[in-house]
Scaffold this active site. Structure first.
Site, mmCIF file in Angstrom:
data_model
loop_
_atom_site.group_PDB
_atom_site.id
_atom_site.type_symbol
_atom_site.label_atom_id
_atom_site.label_comp_id
_atom_site.label_asym_id
_atom_site.label_seq_id
_atom_site.Cartn_x
_atom_site.Cartn_y
_atom_site.Cartn_z
ATOM 1 N N CYS A 193 -0.198 3.249 -3.977
ATOM 2 C CA CYS A 193 0.424 2.152 -4.714
ATOM 3 C C CYS A 193 1.735 1.804 -4.033
ATOM 4 C CB CYS A 193 0.690 2.572 -6.160
ATOM 5 S SG CYS A 193 1.327 1.219 -7.196
ATOM 6 N N CYS A 250 -1.932 10.100 -16.884
ATOM 7 C CA CYS A 250 -1.217 8.913 -16.395
ATOM 8 C C CYS A 250 -0.154 9.318 -15.394
ATOM 9 C CB CYS A 250 -0.491 8.189 -17.518
ATOM 10 S SG CYS A 250 -1.506 7.795 -18.908
ATOM 11 N N CYS A 277 -10.917 5.407 -16.468
ATOM 12 C CA CYS A 277 -9.687 4.954 -15.852
ATOM 13 C C CYS A 277 -9.954 4.877 -14.355
ATOM 14 C CB CYS A 277 -8.595 5.986 -16.178
ATOM 15 S SG CYS A 277 -7.019 5.627 -15.421
ATOM 16 N N CYS A 318 6.126 8.276 -11.103
ATOM 17 C CA CYS A 318 4.669 8.250 -10.944
ATOM 18 C C CYS A 318 4.279 8.869 -9.603
ATOM 19 C CB CYS A 318 4.173 6.809 -11.020
ATOM 20 S SG CYS A 318 2.404 6.632 -10.715
ATOM 21 N N GLU A 371 -9.057 8.378 -6.853
ATOM 22 C CA GLU A 371 -9.520 9.128 -8.020
ATOM 23 C C GLU A 371 -9.852 8.199 -9.180
ATOM 24 O OE1 GLU A 371 -7.403 13.420 -7.586
ATOM 25 O OE2 GLU A 371 -6.074 11.835 -8.272
ATOM 26 N N CYS A 415 7.382 3.373 -8.387
ATOM 27 C CA CYS A 415 8.039 3.844 -9.620
ATOM 28 C C CYS A 415 8.318 5.344 -9.466
ATOM 29 C CB CYS A 415 7.146 3.582 -10.829
ATOM 30 S SG CYS A 415 6.695 1.839 -10.992
HETATM 31 N N1 SAH Z 1 0.246 0.019 -11.705
HETATM 32 C C1 SAH Z 1 -0.219 -0.169 -13.056
HETATM 33 C C2 SAH Z 1 -1.244 0.877 -13.498
HETATM 34 C C3 SAH Z 1 -0.807 2.277 -13.339
HETATM 35 S S1 SAH Z 1 -0.739 3.583 -14.373
HETATM 36 C C4 SAH Z 1 0.967 -0.120 -14.010
HETATM 37 O O1 SAH Z 1 2.027 0.311 -13.597
HETATM 38 O O2 SAH Z 1 0.836 -0.540 -15.145
HETATM 39 C C5 SAH Z 1 -0.852 3.374 -16.009
HETATM 40 C C6 SAH Z 1 0.397 3.762 -16.801
HETATM 41 O O3 SAH Z 1 0.842 5.116 -16.597
HETATM 42 C C7 SAH Z 1 1.553 2.869 -16.438
HETATM 43 O O4 SAH Z 1 2.147 2.401 -17.610
HETATM 44 C C8 SAH Z 1 2.477 3.823 -15.721
HETATM 45 O O5 SAH Z 1 3.796 3.392 -15.725
HETATM 46 C C9 SAH Z 1 2.256 5.098 -16.488
HETATM 47 N N2 SAH Z 1 2.753 6.292 -15.807
HETATM 48 C C10 SAH Z 1 2.991 6.455 -14.494
HETATM 49 N N3 SAH Z 1 3.475 7.692 -14.248
HETATM 50 C C11 SAH Z 1 3.534 8.327 -15.430
HETATM 51 C C12 SAH Z 1 3.924 9.637 -15.814
HETATM 52 N N4 SAH Z 1 4.344 10.533 -14.921
HETATM 53 N N5 SAH Z 1 3.843 9.949 -17.129
HETATM 54 C C13 SAH Z 1 3.391 9.055 -18.035
HETATM 55 N N6 SAH Z 1 3.010 7.804 -17.728
HETATM 56 C C14 SAH Z 1 3.085 7.434 -16.439
#
Ligand code: SAH
Length: 372
Positions: free
Chosen positions: A129, A364, A122, A136, A109, A133
């Site tokens: 991934c 995000c 974005c 996420c 996406e 985490c």
């Molecule tokens: N892998 C990279 C890019 C991914 S996403 C990274 O981790 O930086 C971009 C941002 O969204 C990251 O800071 C990630 O931690 C955040 N993110 C992931 N899940 C989220 C959620 N459920 N709510 C808010 N931010 C989130």
């Protein structure tokens, strides 16, 4: 050999690679590829002009190339990389998420967001991934595969084309019919697909027609904190923005929120970030998803403030976006306000992200790329 910090990905036996595409190649490699087809090397420049300056990847539009040669060039250098499964929009159309199907059925996406003064896309650097985490949605399904350079670049070329063709409302000329910002914040960990992401940045920022001619300053690479790869990225000499997904100032909590922290600790990640800001001259973004009663306590704001005080850093607080099956939720408004104040007390610049796309699961951490 994988780069330091790059996680090796072993393709399943029999898996095919994405087809080679113009956007995978440097300008010199494009000339070689064209010559290998028995065509004049200047055809490489013509193809680049069609793809990177006109977003025209269909041979019917290439009227400056003899019809007999078009099919051959298209088949070899501009194969179809992905098709749109669907678009979903919200915010009166100003936010548009696209679900793509890649050549092997893999789904990814990307999200396009129009603001009054800029247009941001974005994009995804991996399908799925591997960073795991727990808050996420992308991390929950695991890593499917790395995207090729061209699969990364094409998301943006398509975004540029959509803006030019008026598919996203709110354009007015005045530079708002082009993407101004690209954020590697879609699916995947960009620094775990290091070489392809770096090549993609070259394609995005090389002047037209070799590339899209976007500004390095408008590109943000967001990472969980793969320290050796951050150092390597620093040495590339780009003027991109680096965003570090910190989410906790202490190793104890960060070990659970960002599991790669068990390998590279908060201090090492921040030291690598400061080196990036010293070399690039750019302020680093510290990303911090505010999760109710997990990482939003006043003492953590204070601790974060102490870590960042006097550094070239800016904190981006992201109210947690809900993901399926997660028990966590966004912080209470009063806790969010106190967290902001706690950072400001140390003179640390902070903004709360105006998070877009929740209604379409495009915010995000919500990108999961399911066909349903
Ligand atoms: N892998 C990279 C890019 C991914 S996403 C990274 O981790 O930086 C971009 C941002 O969204 C990251 O800071 C990630 O931690 C955040 N993110 C992931 N899940 C989220 C959620 N459920 N709510 C808010 N931010 C989130």
């Amino acid at each position: 050999m994988p780069a330091p910090g790059e996680l090796t990905f072993v393709a399943p036996r029999g898996a095919k690679r994405p087809p080679r595409h113009l956007a995978d190649l440097s300008p010199a490699e494009r000339r070689e590829a064209v010559a290998a087809l028995g065509e004049k090397p200047f055809r490489a420049k013509q193809l680049s002009q069609h793809y990177f300056a006109r977003y025209a990847d269909h041979p019917d539009a290439w009227t400056d190339i003899p019809a007999a040669a078009r099919g051959r060039l298209a088949g070899d250098l501009l194969p179809e990389l992905m098709t749109v499964v669907r678009h979903a929009s919200c915010d009166d159309g100003l936010t548009r998420k696209t679900l793509w199907r890649l050549f092997d059925g893999t789904l990814v996406e990307s999200v396009l967001m129009r603001y009054p003064d800029r247009v941001t896309m974005c994009i995804s650097s991996q399908a799925g991934c591997g960073m795991n985490c727990p808050f996420c949605a992308t991390g929950q399904a695991g890593l499917d595969r790395n995207l090729s350079t061209a699969e990364i670049v094409h998301q943006i070329v398509e975004g540029m084309r959509a803006l030019r063709d008026g598919e996203v409302p709110g354009g007015s000329g005045e530079g708002l019919d082009r993407l101004s910002n690209i954020v590697f914040m879609g699916m995947g960990e960009p620094l775990a697909n290091y070489r392809r992401v770096m090549d993609a940045i070259r394609r995005l920022t090389d002047p037209a027609p070799d590339g899209l001619g976007l500004s390095q300053r408008g590109i943000t690479v967001s990472t969980v904190g793969l320290v050796p790869a951050i150092h390597r990225f620093t040495d590339e000499g780009f003027k991109c923005r680096l965003a570090v997904s910190l989410h906790a100032p202490d190793d104890e909590l960060r070990d659970t929120l960002v599991p790669v922290n068990t390998r590279w600790k908060v201090r090492e990640v921040l030291d690598a970030a400061w080196r990036y800001s010293d070399v690039s001259g750019r302020r680093v973004s510290i990303e911090y998803a505010l999760i109710r009663d997990i990482n939003d306590q006043a003492w953590r704001a204070d601790r974060l403030g102490r870590l960042l005080k006097g550094r070239r850093a800016h904190v981006n607080l992201i109210p947690l976006n809900p993901t399926p099956g997660s028990k966590w939720t966004a912080s209470r408004p009063e806790d969010e306000r106190a967290f902001v104040a706690g950072l400001q007390a140390h003179g640390v610049p902070v903004t709360v992200r105006d998070t877009r796309g929740q209604e379409i699961e495009g915010a995000c951490g919500q990108l999961a790329a399911t066909a349903r």
